[in-house]
Motif scaffolding. Structure first.
Motif, PDB file in Angstrom:
ATOM      1  N   PHE A   2      54.975  -0.147  -7.353  1.00 36.41           N
ATOM      2  CA  PHE A   2      54.209   0.924  -7.983  1.00 36.41           C
ATOM      3  C   PHE A   2      52.713   0.773  -7.715  1.00 36.41           C
ATOM      4  CE2 PHE A   2      58.041   0.413 -10.606  1.00 36.41           C
ATOM      5  CZ  PHE A   2      58.529   1.702 -10.592  1.00 36.41           C
ATOM      6  N   GLN A   3      51.978   1.859  -7.939  1.00 31.15           N
ATOM      7  CA  GLN A   3      50.525   1.848  -7.763  1.00 31.15           C
ATOM      8  C   GLN A   3      49.855   0.931  -8.780  1.00 31.15           C
ATOM      9  OE1 GLN A   3      48.740   5.737  -7.601  1.00 31.15           O
ATOM     10  NE2 GLN A   3      46.693   4.978  -7.995  1.00 31.15           N
ATOM     11  N   ASN A   4      50.408   0.849  -9.992  1.00 28.55           N
ATOM     12  CA  ASN A   4      49.758   0.070 -11.051  1.00 28.55           C
ATOM     13  C   ASN A   4      50.276  -1.365 -11.144  1.00 28.55           C
ATOM     14  OD1 ASN A   4      52.286   0.460 -12.123  1.00 28.55           O
ATOM     15  ND2 ASN A   4      51.606   1.413 -14.027  1.00 28.55           N
ATOM     16  N   TYR A   5      51.041  -1.813 -10.109  1.00 31.42           N
ATOM     17  CA  TYR A   5      51.537  -3.187  -9.972  1.00 31.42           C
ATOM     18  C   TYR A   5      52.657  -3.519 -10.955  1.00 31.42           C
ATOM     19  CZ  TYR A   5      46.757  -3.272  -8.074  1.00 31.42           C
ATOM     20  OH  TYR A   5      45.594  -2.971  -7.435  1.00 31.42           O
ATOM     21  N   ALA A   6      52.522  -3.144 -12.236  1.00 32.16           N
ATOM     22  CA  ALA A   6      53.556  -3.379 -13.257  1.00 32.16           C
ATOM     23  C   ALA A   6      53.940  -4.852 -13.364  1.00 32.16           C
ATOM     24  CB  ALA A   6      54.799  -2.525 -12.947  1.00 32.16           C
ATOM     25  N   LEU A   7      52.946  -5.742 -13.315  1.00 33.18           N
ATOM     26  CA  LEU A   7      53.201  -7.171 -13.484  1.00 33.18           C
ATOM     27  C   LEU A   7      53.224  -7.525 -14.970  1.00 33.18           C
ATOM     28  CD1 LEU A   7      50.807  -8.599 -10.730  1.00 33.18           C
ATOM     29  CD2 LEU A   7      53.252  -8.098 -10.537  1.00 33.18           C
ATOM     30  N   PHE A   8      54.005  -8.552 -15.322  1.00 30.64           N
ATOM     31  CA  PHE A   8      54.033  -9.030 -16.702  1.00 30.64           C
ATOM     32  C   PHE A   8      52.781  -9.887 -16.927  1.00 30.64           C
ATOM     33  CE2 PHE A   8      58.621  -8.624 -15.651  1.00 30.64           C
ATOM     34  CZ  PHE A   8      58.931  -7.613 -16.556  1.00 30.64           C
TER      35      PHE A   8
ATOM     36  N   GLN B  52      48.541  -6.768  -5.913  1.00 33.98           N
ATOM     37  CA  GLN B  52      49.413  -5.893  -5.146  1.00 33.98           C
ATOM     38  C   GLN B  52      50.375  -6.697  -4.282  1.00 33.98           C
ATOM     39  OE1 GLN B  52      51.298  -3.322  -4.891  1.00 33.98           O
ATOM     40  NE2 GLN B  52      49.539  -1.951  -5.021  1.00 33.98           N
ATOM     41  N   ARG B  53      49.895  -7.812  -3.739  1.00 31.72           N
ATOM     42  CA  ARG B  53      50.780  -8.663  -2.938  1.00 31.72           C
ATOM     43  C   ARG B  53      51.847  -9.339  -3.805  1.00 31.72           C
ATOM     44  NH1 ARG B  53      47.159 -12.537   0.485  1.00 31.72           N
ATOM     45  NH2 ARG B  53      45.449 -11.841  -0.854  1.00 31.72           N
ATOM     46  N   VAL B  54      51.499  -9.674  -5.049  1.00 35.70           N
ATOM     47  CA  VAL B  54      52.495 -10.237  -5.958  1.00 35.70           C
ATOM     48  C   VAL B  54      53.585  -9.190  -6.246  1.00 35.70           C
ATOM     49  CG1 VAL B  54      52.924 -11.135  -8.283  1.00 35.70           C
ATOM     50  CG2 VAL B  54      50.892 -11.868  -7.010  1.00 35.70           C
ATOM     51  N   ALA B  55      53.163  -7.949  -6.478  1.00 34.89           N
ATOM     52  CA  ALA B  55      54.131  -6.880  -6.731  1.00 34.89           C
ATOM     53  C   ALA B  55      55.054  -6.686  -5.527  1.00 34.89           C
ATOM     54  CB  ALA B  55      53.391  -5.583  -7.053  1.00 34.89           C
ATOM     55  N   LEU B  56      54.501  -6.771  -4.330  1.00 33.46           N
ATOM     56  CA  LEU B  56      55.317  -6.639  -3.127  1.00 33.46           C
ATOM     57  C   LEU B  56      56.265  -7.835  -2.994  1.00 33.46           C
ATOM     58  CD1 LEU B  56      56.043  -5.203  -0.531  1.00 33.46           C
ATOM     59  CD2 LEU B  56      54.063  -6.261   0.563  1.00 33.46           C
ATOM     60  N   ALA B  57      55.752  -9.041  -3.273  1.00 33.72           N
ATOM     61  CA  ALA B  57      56.599 -10.235  -3.198  1.00 33.72           C
ATOM     62  C   ALA B  57      57.748 -10.161  -4.196  1.00 33.72           C
ATOM     63  CB  ALA B  57      55.758 -11.483  -3.458  1.00 33.72           C
TER      64      ALA B  57
ATOM     65  N   PRO C 219      50.904   2.663  -3.302  1.00 33.99           N
ATOM     66  CA  PRO C 219      50.579   1.344  -3.864  1.00 33.99           C
ATOM     67  C   PRO C 219      49.130   0.920  -3.667  1.00 33.99           C
ATOM     68  CG  PRO C 219      51.729   1.085  -1.786  1.00 33.99           C
ATOM     69  CD  PRO C 219      51.771   2.552  -2.116  1.00 33.99           C
ATOM     70  N   LEU C 220      48.406   1.563  -2.744  1.00 33.67           N
ATOM     71  CA  LEU C 220      47.033   1.155  -2.472  1.00 33.67           C
ATOM     72  C   LEU C 220      46.010   2.110  -3.083  1.00 33.67           C
ATOM     73  CD1 LEU C 220      47.441   0.152   1.287  1.00 33.67           C
ATOM     74  CD2 LEU C 220      47.980  -1.153  -0.768  1.00 33.67           C
ATOM     75  N   GLY C 221      46.479   3.053  -3.869  1.00 31.29           N
ATOM     76  CA  GLY C 221      45.611   4.096  -4.390  1.00 31.29           C
ATOM     77  C   GLY C 221      44.506   3.604  -5.303  1.00 31.29           C
ATOM     78  N   ALA C 222      44.714   2.468  -5.985  1.00 30.57           N
ATOM     79  CA  ALA C 222      43.718   1.983  -6.939  1.00 30.57           C
ATOM     80  C   ALA C 222      42.715   1.016  -6.313  1.00 30.57           C
ATOM     81  CB  ALA C 222      44.426   1.297  -8.113  1.00 30.57           C
TER      82      ALA C 222
END
Length: 354
Positions: free
Chosen positions: A94-100, A153-158, A173-176
């Protein structure tokens, strides 16, 4: 070390995902008009188009968040049109990464594997592999708030790569990110895609991003597919007027065809074989050369110049009031504002648009 999985680039070009007659209506409004699309195994295909073109709706249908009004969706030949989100072998970035925020980088990446109840040793092995792939091994024990936007963003991709889905969806995903970081991440995504051979569907409204990243581009407008092709094909040989105008900068001339010429309001241009009534001719700004006014296909006055480092863009006003964009490479003397110039180009630079 690349992940060994179904992402193998040697998988060929057989369709990984097929969309057949997918249509979506919201009441009396149709946002997708019975489209067909094949996504090949191992390719990065970009869904590109302006706001309201239907690209995000198509992405949501593919991942199961939206149910189509009609049509079918196949992944690896299996009809998955009616499968719920959690049963589709699809990953989403997602664009906003959505990481915990309360979990470390390592724990964020491990989470989808824990949900799948993989053995601890296998989880540790896979997490280590993807951390190495995205060059974030040194951040394994950090919380997301301690990372830059590009690192998050790389963590979200990983986290998506680690459980090896059949298809990865990336929704702007790079919009922000700022421009420089976007360009850095584009290179990273291309590298990771090359190393994994993952099948990726990437959504963006940024044409430069699509040209830089894609194996192929699916250009959408008003709920239909305007053109599908490589970045070079769409830029150099647009299939229609929308493609010509949306991808890159373009100059389009219209007029009546007579005696082998397109008679425009500003001058006669040699027609191209196969032209029909109503067709126009397009020439890209970088293919136009400035000459003496009497030596060009048409003439005008330079009204503005914009220096962009590698090139300079000139705006030339023609007698009809039409403005033409000319792009000149660095090092070429720039005509001053107010000067009269002719516009010339090679016949091979012209393309038909209809």
């Amino acid at each position: 070390m690349p992940i060994q999985s179904q992402f193998s680039p040697q998988a060929g070009i057989s369709p990984k995902l097929s969309v057949r007659g997918i249509r979506k209506d919201y009441g009396a409004t149709t946002v997708l008009q019975a489209i067909d699309l094949d996504v090949r195994s191992g390719e990065l295909l970009t869904l590109l188009g302006p706001s309201g073109s239907g690209k995000t709706t198509l992405l949501q249908i593919i991942c199961g968040l939206v149910e189509p009004t009609s049509g079918s969706l196949f992944i690896d030949g299996r009809d998955e049109t009616s499968l719920p989100v959690n049963q589709r072998d699809i990953g989403v970035v997602f664009q906003n990464y959505a990481l915990f925020p309360h979990l470390t980088v390592k724990e964020n990446i491990a989470f989808p594997l824990q949900m799948r109840r993989l053995p601890v040793a296998e989880i540790d092995k896979r997490v280590a592999e993807v951390l190495d792939m995205v060059n974030l091994g040194h951040t394994a024990d950090r919380l997301p708030k301690a990372l830059s936007g590009g690192q998050q963003q790389r963590v979200a991709l990983a986290r998506c790569l680690v459980y090896r889905p059949s298809v990865i969806l990336m929704d702007e995903p790079l919009g922000a990110l700022d421009r420089k970081l976007r360009e850095t991440m584009q290179i990273e995504i291309k590298r990771i895609h090359r190393e994994t051979g993952a099948t990726i569907i990437f959504v963006t409204h940024d044409q430069e991003e699509a040209l830089a990243l894609s194996d192929r581009i699916c250009l959408m407008n008003d709920g239909v597919i305007a053109q599908v092709g490589t970045p070079q094909e769409i830029y150099e040989a647009p299939a229609n007027r929308f493609s010509a105008e949306f991808i890159g900068l373009s100059n389009i001339f219209d007029g009546a065809i007579a005696d082998g010429m397109l008679r425009s309001a500003d001058g006669d241009i040699p027609a191209v074989a196969g032209m029909q009534a109503g067709d126009g001719l397009m020439v890209r700004p970088e293919h136009i050369a400035l000459t003496e006014p009497a030596q060009g296909f048409m003439s005008g006055t330079v009204t503005e110049t914009v220096y962009a480092g590698a090139d300079t863009r000139l705006l030339v006003a023609l007698e009809s009031g039409k403005s033409i964009i000319v792009r000149q490479a660095a090092g070429i003397p720039i005509a001053p504002i107010g000067s009269s110039v002719g516009l010339n180009w090679q016949p091979s630079a012209i393309r038909i648009v209809r």
